[in-house]
Design an enzyme around this catalytic site. Structure first.
Site, short mmCIF file in Angstrom:
data_model
loop_
_atom_site.label_atom_id
_atom_site.label_comp_id
_atom_site.label_asym_id
_atom_site.label_seq_id
_atom_site.Cartn_x
_atom_site.Cartn_y
_atom_site.Cartn_z
N HIS A 1 0.83 -1.20 0.00
CA HIS A 1 0.00 0.00 0.00
C HIS A 1 0.87 1.25 0.00
O HIS A 1 2.02 1.23 0.43
CB HIS A 1 -0.94 0.02 1.21
N CYS B 1 1.63 2.81 11.78
CA CYS B 1 2.62 2.44 10.78
C CYS B 1 2.88 3.67 9.90
O CYS B 1 2.10 4.62 9.91
CB CYS B 1 2.17 1.25 9.94
#
Length: 631
Positions: free
Chosen positions: A67, A179
């Protein structure tokens, strides 16, 4: 917004043709580009690769979620690809990946888009849902399955708590996940912690530092009342608010993969006190000293030891099994040669034992400096093995590599951003491997080898001296470094004495070499509170390893607590060696443990008594000196 508004039939590939990680990234980017979702495929790939360099998005269980959030994305979208045969995606569990969801978030993606993208990652935590995706035969079935699972998730989801209520146990646990991209891993870690907490009956509140900002933020009152806080994040988290509180700091992937371990440590009170910007704070390299230098060293040691244990246990037992075919059955030149025994000795001795010191060093370095520390640590540890520096040399190599990498990171911190993409794959490994290798080669291994030669000569000169004193010295030497240069110096001297027709010294040597694993096995049995669950399990195997004269079984215990364990095993081994010589035992066989005791010259029963007394001495000393693990 539903997930299927971002995932469409034209961005689904039911049969990926890729055979590698790079190929599957290219194939899914091509799918998104062909569907008109990207402005700049090349720019989007750069963002995807940059995210993979931080840590693999192969989360395990056959799933990968590459991603990125970048201006190269025209329209927020999801591409799905499936590989029935699976492929290596550098996944966290080391297993092939079969399901791939590539998330493309535009730089200006609104909150609705971001929430939808993150919701997908949480659905993939469900094993049954993953099985449905693997078995679906059409794109329409994939979309229907996702729709139904999303409705189930939203329908059964209770409104998120705004506080962390107190359980009957009196424990209040808080957590923060985050993250770098803030799309997938942040929410997967949060869900994993919440689901495991629910399963264990633990109350928890989780703050998420996602792409859309902080959600479910912890209040100052909650922090004040919390018993422990888990921070599972690979991005910057506001840490000063936790000063003075027990905090476990780890990566976001541990939140996904190890929620049980994290919660168990938190509930048991094993979280170190966070000391803010002072001692014990987390540095930019991700290293936390857990309340001080000493505790930080212990954390790194335990990381190395826990990863080394399978090599010691598995390899040692295979060596022991090979002895059932005869002590010399692995030697092609011996009449008792058995090819299966030779295979077991090769697997367990040459390979498993050959790697264990390198693994110890590699994971110590990785604990200190994260993933860039692994390669120089492994190489330094392997140099210690091949250079006769033993596990002590491996310990030095692990810490040396870890702190060298931290130094390299700081040295290159101000490089222009154009080099960011190659720092981790070129500069870090090249410089750190060079520095660690040179230091090991010229500074560390050489002096230890010279010391080894000195010991052999010194022992040779003692052969006609006090026989009991010689037994004490030889027995103790077998326990100092357990397979390292001191141990080998004693063992080599014993072989030389056998060849010269003097069987007494080697009897002391084998007794001294059997005591460390046997003594520690007894200690784990009778002083259970002093050892972790993994150590107690390793203790069981040490009964076998010690019986077969495989001293290396004691290495994980010595590496984890050298200040207490090494003196205990040295004293026990010295006791056994001295008693063996006192009983006038002689051993004509170089190896074999319990198999060769019938060949003992003198009284085999007295020789066994010497070993038992030495093992009991070690167990009692370990039980007396070692602190309970809860402390």
């Amino acid at each position: 917004m539903k997930i299927t508004e971002l995932l469409k039939a034209d961005t689904i590939q039911l049969d990926l043709q890729s055979s590698s990680k790079e190929e599957v990234i290219d194939e899914l980017i091509g799918t998104l580009d062909k569907a008109g979702r990207l402005h700049d495929p090349k720019g989007y790939k750069e963002a995807i690769v940059a995210r993979e360099e931080q840590s693999s998005t192969g989360i395990g269980e056959g799933v990968a979620i590459p991603h990125a959030k970048t201006s190269a994305v025209k329209t927020p979208a999801i591409a799905f690809g499936r590989s029935q045969s699976g492929l290596d995606y550098d996944s966290l569990d080391g297993q092939p990946a079969h399901l791939f969801f590539m998330i493309a978030a535009s730089e200006g993606a609104n909150q609705t888009h971001l929430e939808t993208l993150s919701r997908l990652s949480t659905l993939l935590m469900d094993q049954d849902f993953r099985a449905i995706l693997l078995e679906a035969s059409t794109k329409e079935e994939i979309l229907i399955a996702i729709d139904e699972k999303e409705k189930e998730k939203l329908g059964g989801e209770e409104e998120e708590e705004t506080s962390a209520p107190k359980e009957e146990s009196g424990k209040r646990i808080l957590a923060v996940t985050g993250c770098p991209t803030g799309i997938a891993h942040t929410y997967m870690a949060a869900d994993a912690l919440k689901d495991k907490a629910k399963e264990l009956g633990i109350s928890i509140k989780v703050e998420t530092a996602g792409s859309g900002g902080v959600k479910n933020k912890l209040t100052s009152q909650e922090i004040e009342e919390a018993d422990a806080i888990i921070v599972a994040a690979d991005t910057k988290i506001e840490m000063e608010r936790f000063s003075g509180k027990p905090v476990i700091q780890t990566g976001v992937t541990d939140g996904i993969r190890k929620p049980h371990d994290l919660l168990e440590k938190a509930v048991k009170g094993e979280a170190p006190i966070y000391k803010g910007s002072g001692e014990g704070a987390k540095s930019e390299e991700g290293e936390q000293t857990r309340g001080g230098f000493g505790r930080g060293i212990y954390k790194h040691l335990m990381n190395g030891v826990s990863n080394m244990l399978p090599f010691v246990i598995g390899g040692g037992i295979l060596i022991a099994i090979s002895f059932f075919f005869g002590i010399e059955s692995a030697d092609p030149a011996h009449p008792d040669y058995n090819p299966f025994a030779a295979a077991l000795m090769s697997i367990g001795g040459e390979h498993a034992f050959g790697l264990m010191v390198a693994v110890l060093a590699g994971f110590i370095a990785m604990s200190i400096a994260d993933r860039p520390g692994f390669a120089p640590g492994m190489i330094g540890g392997f140099m210690a093995t091949t250079g006769d520096a033993g596990f002590l040399g491996g310990l030095i190599a692990g810490f040396l590599a870890g702190y060298v990498v931290i130094g390299v990171k700081r040295l290159l911190a101000n490089l222009p951003k154009v080099f960011d993409g190659i720092k981790t794959i070129l500069f870090y490994p090249l410089i750190s491997i060079f520095v660690v290798g040179i230091l090991m080669y010229f500074v560390i291994i050489g002096p230890i080898s010279a010391f080894n030669t000195f010991l052999e000569g010194w022992l040779g000169g003692m052969g006609t001296g006090n026989i009991v004193l010689l037994g004490i010295i030889l027995g103790g030497m077998m326990a100092v470094d357990m397979g390292g240069p001191i141990n080998k110096a004693a063992f080599t001297f014993g072989i030389a004495m056998i060849e010269a027709g003097n069987f007494g010294p080697h009897a002391a040597i084998m007794a001294g070499g059997m005591v460390p694993p046997l003594g520690l096995a007894l200690a784990t049995t009778f002083f259970k509170s002093k050892f972790t669950k993994d150590e107690r399990n390793a203790g069981v195997s040490n009964y076998f390893l010690g019986s077969f004269f495989i001293t290396e079984g004691a290495i994980p215990f010595a590496a984890a607590d050298p200040g207490r364990v090494i003196p205990s095993i040295v004293i026990g081994s010295a006791t056994a060696g001295g008693l063996a010589m006192f009983f006038n035992a002689g051993l004509p066989a170089p190896h074999g443990g319990i198999f060769v005791i019938p060949t003992i010259q003198g009284s085999p029963l007295a020789y066994l008594l010497a070993i038992v007394i030495g093992a009991v001495v070690t167990a009692l000393l370990v039980g007396f000196w070692k602190k309970p693990v809860t402390k």
